[in-house]
Scaffold this active site. Structure first.
Site, PDB file in Angstrom:
ATOM      1  N   ASP A 190      43.937  33.765  34.007  1.00  0.00           N
ATOM      2  CA  ASP A 190      43.075  34.921  33.812  1.00  0.00           C
ATOM      3  C   ASP A 190      43.228  35.444  32.382  1.00  0.00           C
ATOM      4  OD1 ASP A 190      41.593  37.232  34.092  1.00  0.00           O
ATOM      5  OD2 ASP A 190      43.120  38.296  35.229  1.00  0.00           O
ATOM      6  N   ASP A 393      35.493  37.946  30.115  1.00  0.00           N
ATOM      7  CA  ASP A 393      36.555  37.908  31.117  1.00  0.00           C
ATOM      8  C   ASP A 393      36.378  36.693  32.015  1.00  0.00           C
ATOM      9  OD1 ASP A 393      38.744  38.810  32.665  1.00  0.00           O
ATOM     10  OD2 ASP A 393      37.368  39.754  34.094  1.00  0.00           O
TER      11      ASP A 393
END
Length: 515
Positions: A190, A393
């Site tokens: 992530d 993201d």
């Protein structure tokens, strides 16, 4: 025998034909051809069946963005289904630089080792609900960190990375090695957070179910705890958002995510193995003793944010804070997560400066200037984007836009799709079509414009999401207002080569880095 009048009429008819053909060759009276050319240039045509998820794993041939045959004009093979998460396989550039790559797999797809009967794959509605939880968390974190009003807030290593749906969104997982002897662990990666952690034995009260055996630090000859008096213990505050605690002089970390998932345990030091030649002996990570959440069989999280405790910062000596990935269009295709010493010099990669707005946060910010639909730039004031800001993201599924920008995008998309019947929306998605009576459809191409004169053409798989063939939706959502920060999500990043040159303060985008 032809009469003089008949001969004259024939001559006149042929003359007109020649005249019309001449005009056509010169570029006049080309309306049908112009329309066809415009259609090919500004529209995608795809097979409706490609929207149906695949049940078979078919890893694709590796591609490189340095291949001259790969360019923005190329159309992908649309025989593959569109999905939320992905399987990434090792990818190598054709340049002379050595790279190390990790393989990435859709956690609930046919390529995933985590795809077990014990783990139920979330529905599209559940994925989008979890995605909104993540977005709310990002808005809240940035609002607090930035002090914004409302919610605004020469050697490379590529690791096999696999994708999954956890912690409020559809994410990707990679298999790394931890400890001595090395234990293989599948971790979600992530770009929007910092501290890496994995579940550790013995669990205290609760641990969720994972596929691999839980890591046991007592069986590793290279594990050690971090003491409370250590200076790195105090760094947990910025990496997790929570102050560290102590347990018998051992530093204790805790972290909670937007969907109420959490991890708590000892802060430790261990040998991390990405590939056989990419080993880090003193990697700082969380050894989770109490963990709970929607992690779907993965052993923990691998963090690629900008905090000093992230993987990117801890490996800066070797990789100089440079990494890249490509998220493929389907769960049966392949891509990569790559770590490297220098950013690609390929002319196919176009770099945009990182935004100053988020430079003191974990997030990577972009300066969005505009959006085009079907080759036409939307009439959106640049202040709409600059006032809110944008972050890229890997963990957010659906791109979020300021309300005015989304309204303009939706209106332009609907105008180009007026030939297809609208149907009801679901969850976050409000612009949906019933395509059950069509074999192929044409949808407008969408591009994002970033600072530095960078135009990023989205892949066709980054434009639509299908609940079912009778409910295929525009894969974007609007924020509740124009002040909440925008997020460039992972669906819109599909098939793009995304290069993070953190040391150089820039993010690059290239075409067709994977299939």
């Amino acid at each position: 025998m032809a009469t003089p009048t008949t001969s004259f009429l024939r001559f006149l008819f042929l003359s007109v034909l020649v005249f019309l053909c001449t005009l056509d060759n010169l570029g006049f009276a080309l309306q049908p051809r112009e329309l066809e050319s415009e259609h090919l240039t500004h529209m995608h045509t795809l097979n409706v069946n490609s929207l149906i998820p695949s049940t078979t794993c078919s890893p694709s041939t590796k591609e490189s963005f340095d291949d001259p045959s790969n360019h923005y004009g190329n159309e992908p093979n649309y025989a593959c289904p569109i999905q939320i998460s992905f399987f990434l396989d090792g990818w190598k550039d054709k340049s002379s630089n050595k790279r190390a790559s990790l393989t990435v797999v859709d956690k609930h797809g046919p390529c995933s080792q985590l795809n077990q009967d014990k783990v139920k794959a979330p529905t599209m509605t559940e994925i989008l609900e979890q995605d909104q939880s993540r977005v709310n968390s990002i808005h809240a974190r940035l609002s607090k960190t930035l002090g914004l009003n409302g919610l605004r807030a020469s050697k490379a290593t590529t690791i096999p990375a696999k994708s999954g749906s956890t912690i409020g969104s559809s994410n990707y997982v990679v298999t790394i090695g931890l400890g001595t002897p090395k234990r293989d662990l599948t971790l979600i990666f992530d770009t929007g957070s910092d501290i890496t952690w994995t579940q550790c034995r013995p669990c205290s009260k609760s641990c969720y179910q994972q596929k691999e055996p839980t890591f046991d630090p007592s069986k590793s000859s290279t594990y050690s705890n971090i003491s409370c008096s250590s200076s790195v213990c105090s760094q947990l505050s910025s990496a997790t958002g929570y102050s560290p605690r102590c347990s018998s002089s051992t530093c204790v970390y805790s972290i909670q995510y937007g969907d109420k998932s959490f991890s708590m345990g000892f802060f430790g030091k261990e040998k991390l193995t990405l590939t056989s030649s990419d080993v880090f002996k003193k990697f700082l990570f969380g050894c989770g003793k109490k963990n709970q959440g929607l992690f779907g069989g993965a052993a923990g999280l691998l963090r690629l944010g900008r905090d000093p405790l992230s993987l990117i910062q801890q490996t800066t000596t070797k990789y100089n804070r440079v990494f890249s990935y490509c998220l493929p269009s389907t769960s049966s295709a392949t891509g990569h997560l790559t770590f490297e010493k220098t950013a690609s010099s390929s002319s196919a990669i176009k770099f945009t400066p990182l935004s100053k707005l988020t430079e003191n946060t974990s997030f990577y910010g972009l300066n969005t200037l505009g959006i085009t639909v079907g080759g036409k730039k939307l009439s959106i004031a640049t202040s709409v984007f600059s006032n809110a800001g944008t972050v890229i993201d890997s963990g957010t599924v659906i791109t979020r836009l300021p309300q005015d920008a989304y309204s303009a995008l939706k209106a332009a998309f609907k105008a180009k799709m007026k030939s297809y019947p609208l149907t009801s929306g679901f969850s976050l998605l409000d612009t949906c079509y019933d395509l059950s009576k069509y074999k192929t459809v044409s949808i407008p191409k969408i591009s994002f414009l970033f600072s530095g004169n960078v135009k990023v053409d989205l892949d066709v798989s980054g434009i639509l999401l299908a609940q079912k063939i009778s409910q295929v939706c525009l894969a974007f959502a609007g924020n509740s207002d124009n002040d909440s920060i925008g997020i460039f999500g992972n669906v819109q990043q599909r098939r793009l080569e995304v290069v993070y040159d953190v040391a150089g303060g820039r993010v690059g985008f290239g075409p067709a880095g994977c299939t």
